[in-house]
Scaffold this motif. Structure first.
Motif, PDB file in Angstrom:
ATOM      1  N   MET A 237      36.970  40.847  33.473  1.00 22.71           N
ATOM      2  CA  MET A 237      37.215  39.674  34.306  1.00 22.71           C
ATOM      3  C   MET A 237      37.713  40.066  35.695  1.00 22.71           C
ATOM      4  O   MET A 237      37.220  39.579  36.722  1.00 22.71           O
ATOM      5  CB  MET A 237      38.234  38.768  33.620  1.00 22.71           C
ATOM      6  CG  MET A 237      37.678  37.979  32.460  1.00 22.71           C
ATOM      7  SD  MET A 237      36.729  36.551  33.033  1.00 22.71           S
ATOM      8  CE  MET A 237      38.058  35.530  33.661  1.00 22.71           C
ATOM      9  N   GLN A 238      38.686  40.940  35.722  1.00 19.02           N
ATOM     10  CA  GLN A 238      39.304  41.319  36.992  1.00 19.02           C
ATOM     11  C   GLN A 238      38.305  42.014  37.910  1.00 19.02           C
ATOM     12  O   GLN A 238      38.220  41.709  39.104  1.00 19.02           O
ATOM     13  CB  GLN A 238      40.495  42.236  36.721  1.00 19.02           C
ATOM     14  CG  GLN A 238      41.225  42.698  37.972  1.00 19.02           C
ATOM     15  CD  GLN A 238      42.397  43.608  37.645  1.00 19.02           C
ATOM     16  OE1 GLN A 238      42.795  43.732  36.487  1.00 19.02           O
ATOM     17  NE2 GLN A 238      42.946  44.248  38.651  1.00 19.02           N
ATOM     18  N   GLN A 241      35.450  39.622  39.080  1.00 22.22           N
ATOM     19  CA  GLN A 241      35.948  38.706  40.105  1.00 22.22           C
ATOM     20  C   GLN A 241      36.022  39.394  41.459  1.00 22.22           C
ATOM     21  O   GLN A 241      35.642  38.816  42.491  1.00 22.22           O
ATOM     22  CB  GLN A 241      37.312  38.178  39.696  1.00 22.22           C
ATOM     23  CG  GLN A 241      37.838  37.062  40.597  1.00 22.22           C
ATOM     24  CD  GLN A 241      39.068  36.402  40.009  1.00 22.22           C
ATOM     25  OE1 GLN A 241      39.913  37.047  39.390  1.00 22.22           O
ATOM     26  NE2 GLN A 241      39.171  35.086  40.191  1.00 22.22           N
ATOM     27  N   SER A 245      33.714  38.457  44.880  1.00 17.60           N
ATOM     28  CA  SER A 245      34.299  38.213  46.205  1.00 17.60           C
ATOM     29  C   SER A 245      33.653  39.094  47.256  1.00 17.60           C
ATOM     30  O   SER A 245      33.357  38.655  48.377  1.00 17.60           O
ATOM     31  CB  SER A 245      35.810  38.465  46.159  1.00 17.60           C
ATOM     32  OG  SER A 245      36.449  37.554  45.283  1.00 17.60           O
ATOM     33  N   LEU A 282      34.332  31.959  36.484  1.00 19.78           N
ATOM     34  CA  LEU A 282      34.842  32.490  37.745  1.00 19.78           C
ATOM     35  C   LEU A 282      34.181  31.805  38.937  1.00 19.78           C
ATOM     36  O   LEU A 282      32.970  31.559  38.944  1.00 19.78           O
ATOM     37  CB  LEU A 282      34.593  34.001  37.823  1.00 19.78           C
ATOM     38  CG  LEU A 282      35.373  34.880  36.837  1.00 19.78           C
ATOM     39  CD1 LEU A 282      34.891  36.327  36.945  1.00 19.78           C
ATOM     40  CD2 LEU A 282      36.867  34.790  37.109  1.00 19.78           C
ATOM     41  N   ASP A 283      34.967  31.536  39.931  1.00 22.19           N
ATOM     42  CA  ASP A 283      34.445  30.924  41.152  1.00 22.19           C
ATOM     43  C   ASP A 283      33.466  31.880  41.825  1.00 22.19           C
ATOM     44  O   ASP A 283      33.754  33.067  41.994  1.00 22.19           O
ATOM     45  CB  ASP A 283      35.598  30.602  42.107  1.00 22.19           C
ATOM     46  CG  ASP A 283      35.136  29.820  43.326  1.00 22.19           C
ATOM     47  OD1 ASP A 283      34.285  28.921  43.161  1.00 22.19           O
ATOM     48  OD2 ASP A 283      35.607  30.125  44.439  1.00 22.19           O
TER      49      ASP A 283
END
Length: 670
Positions: A237-238, A241, A245, A282-283
């Motif tokens: 996840m980290q 993400q 970005s 996640l966005d």
């Protein structure tokens, strides 16, 4: 010295004494870029429709494969028979037809690609000369994949071999959470694909598609012999993400995540093994390809839904993932994305052929090369090892101990014994051998069983009994750990109510049979009237009384709380693989420099007479006073009438309500 030596991180070098080169040429696989993905030539009727439309929308089709596990051709090398519902070769026609029906198209692979069948083992054993392409890479280059990611099993043969394999890919391979020990990239963490798309009005529009990928960080433990000190794997996840970005910062119009991970829950714990749903939340993520657990998602009748689309297209080429997206150019706010369709499209069935011919109709330049690979692999796995006097089958391996798993148990005992004797600190403890039926149905389906007839044993039979290249390992474990290990395995059974409805189903097919370990050297009963200790995946532990009864050693001595034992197992299980937490918590006291299936092949080859193992009565189901249950197994079980009779089964019966499709149902009274 094991018969199947490690070769470039794998097995079978000594058996591969006569190289059978695939004789492929990289040039023969060159594909015109106009045939690939978004740049393919458009059908005339689609182009005409765009010319008269004033719409500014772009329709993009995303196709995906996952968990191919080196299933290239529609052929089962373990049984030496055609298999009509397997393989990338057959899937390639489905890929071509769905490409042709789309205005714009991208094709991705989601990992666990280069390990899993004897075709991969043949390549590893230098039947393919060093420097030649892996057959899977050759095919993927020819079909025209746009990008791929890595799965945990892609590391099974070691880093140097994987690096050599990836070097020939003519498509980018990305992974966000895999890095070298010094923090540098092992493969790129993302890629930005710039593709010329055609909008609904027939105009060319250049889109920037950001692609990143990830895999379970547990691979560091599962493949510790190959990866320890060389690679690191961060939380999915980290890292995803962070890469999303970065891609958005670089101007990505669309972001797709190749997530080699199961669906999991909508909120993932740190370093979760299965996190596709959480990644989709996640966005900035527009689509997710899931994998790893070999499941299929969504169902055939699923609607697109409102959230970020996720598709998981099964395994071995059983399905093709399809996500249809509609992108609208909103000017300053960039492209807005809407899901129009999301499906795991089944391959279907049909008559199987032995060779590659006829299975790359849309990619004829691949046929000759793949047929050579096929013939070389068949010759490789047909090399003789020994003889068996009895069938080695797994149709009933979740119901009672069997010859097939006993052969593996004996091979592990024989291989580990000299290593244990050489270490004086290990003496005086009972020695157990943990074995499981790797092919025994479950979610892999009713055809996924081992069925080796009496007679000659060949290399393919050793691989059939032990399909993974796991290294041999020895653990020191206490009595509580032994019991918890067995409780996890006993979760393969549904809970049976002695006073409940007639003919209750016994086996939970969501449970992977390779997690059904029996510990040879023990004796115990399993009480299925009690609820299981874990769910099928093993990632949820229930507070229950437990199912293991009358636990004792083979000499009938009870297993006491203060007892310790040595358990011979494999490197995957030693790391807690399969959510076998008790194994992961035990102390690894020996790690052998050879694979378990090397030991199996050696055991076959060194036997001075045909194998006829004495099956240990390791476990049994507790009697319930005649309660009738239904045991489901593959249709091939009907050929083993003696085994059916010995186990007290009747059937196969006529189909019953809620039966699992494709399985035969037998009645059993407990």
């Amino acid at each position: 010295m094991p018969i199947l030596q490690q070769a470039r991180g794998g097995w079978a070098k000594r058996i591969a004494t006569s190289p059978l080169p695939f004789a492929r040429s990289a040039r023969s696989l060159t594909v015109n870029e106009k045939q690939i993905g978004a740049n393919m030539t458009l059908p005339r009727e689609i182009a005409t429709e765009r010319q008269i439309s004033g719409d500014t929308k772009v329709e993009l089709r995303v196709l995906a494969t996952t968990d191919l596990h080196a299933h290239l051709l529609p052929f089962d090398y373990f049984t030496d028979r055609g298999s009509p519902v397997l393989g990338l070769a057959r899937l390639s026609s489905l890929i071509a037809s769905h490409r042709a029906a789309a205005a714009n198209c991208l094709l991705f692979d989601n990992g666990d690609t280069f390990q899993g069948t004897p075709l991969a083992d043949a390549a590893l054993a230098e039947i393919v000369p060093r420097g030649d392409m892996h057959p899977m890479v050759s095919a993927m280059n020819g079909i025209g994949f746009d990008a791929a990611t890595l799965g945990n099993h892609d590391f099974d043969f070691g880093i140097p071999y994987l690096t050599d394999t990836l070097a020939e890919a003519r498509f980018p391979i990305v992974s966000a959470n895999c890095e070298n020990a010094d923090g540098s990239d092992f493969v790129p963490r993302h890629v930005m694909l710039e593709r010329d798309m055609v909008d609904k009005a027939g105009r060319k529009r250049t889109l920037r598609i950001g692609v990143t990928g990830c895999l379970p960080p547990q691979v560091a433990a599962w493949n510790k012999p190959h990866l320890d000190g060389a690679l690191k794997f961060d939380d999915m996840m980290q890292t995803v993400q962070g890469q999303v970005s970065v891609l958005r910062g670089k101007g990505a119009d669309l972001v797709i995540v190749l997530a080699h991970t199961g669906l999991g829950s909508h909120v993932a714990e740190h370093r979760a093994e299965n996190a596709a749903r959480a990644i989709a939340s996640l966005d900035g993520v527009d689509a997710v390809i899931a994998g790893h657990t070999h499941r299929t998602f969504p169902g055939d009748d699923a609607a697109p839904g409102d959230g970020t689309p996720i598709v998981q297209p099964g395994a071995f080429g059983s399905h093709l993932g399809l996500i249809d997206l509609e992108l609208t150019d909103s000017g300053a706010d960039g492209w807005q994305v809407r899901t129009r369709a999301c499906a795991a499209v089944p391959l279907g069935s049909g008559a199987a052929e032995v060779g590659a011919h006829g299975y790359f109709p849309d990619f004829p330049e691949l046929v000759a090369d793949m047929d050579r690979a096929h013939k070389a692999t068949r010759a490789f796995v047909s090399r003789p090892l020994g003889q068996t006097a009895v069938p080695l089958e797994t149709y009933f391996s979740t119901l009672a101990p069997c010859h097939a798993t006993q052969v593996v148990a004996a091979a592990q005992f024989a291989a580990a014994a000299p290593l244990i004797r050489a270490d004086e600190t290990l003496s005086g403890r009972p020695i157990l051998s943990a074995v499981s039926p790797f092919k025994a149905g479950g979610r892999a389906g009713p055809s996924h069983f081992t069925d080796i007839p009496p007679g000659p044993l060949m290399l393919r039979h050793a691989a059939d009994l032990y399909i993974y290249p796991n290294m041999l390992s020895v653990l020191r474990i206490d009595a509580n750990g032994i019991r918890e290990w067995l409780e996890r395995s006993a979760s393969v059974y549904r809970q049976i109510d002695p006073n409940g409805p007639a003919r209750q189903f016994l086996i939970d097919h969501d449970f992977a049979p390779y997690n059904f370990d029996r510990l040879a050297g023990l004796r115990y009963e399993i009480d299925v009237t009690q609820p299981p200790r874990t769910n099928a995946e093993g990632d949820v532990i229930f507070d229950t009384p437990g199912r293991i009864r009358n636990l004792r050693f083979a000499d009938d001595r009870p297993v006491l709380p203060e007892d310790e034992a040595l358990v011979i197992t494999n490197s995957y299980r030693a790391a807690g693989g399969g959510h076998m937490h008790a194994a992961g918590a035990a102390e690894e006291v020996l790690s052998a420099p050879f694979a378990v299936r090397d030991a199996v092949a050696t055991h076959m080859a060194e036997a001075d007479q045909p194998l006829h193992p004495q099956v240990e009565p390791t476990w049994s189901l507790s009697p319930l006073g005649g309660v009738e249950v239904i045991f489901e197994t593959g249709p091939g079980a009907a050929q083993h009438e003696d085994r059916i009779a010995a186990l007290g089964l009747t059937g196969p019966n006529a189909p019953v309500d809620n039966a699992t499709p494709g399985y035969d149902a037998y009645s059993l009274r407990l």
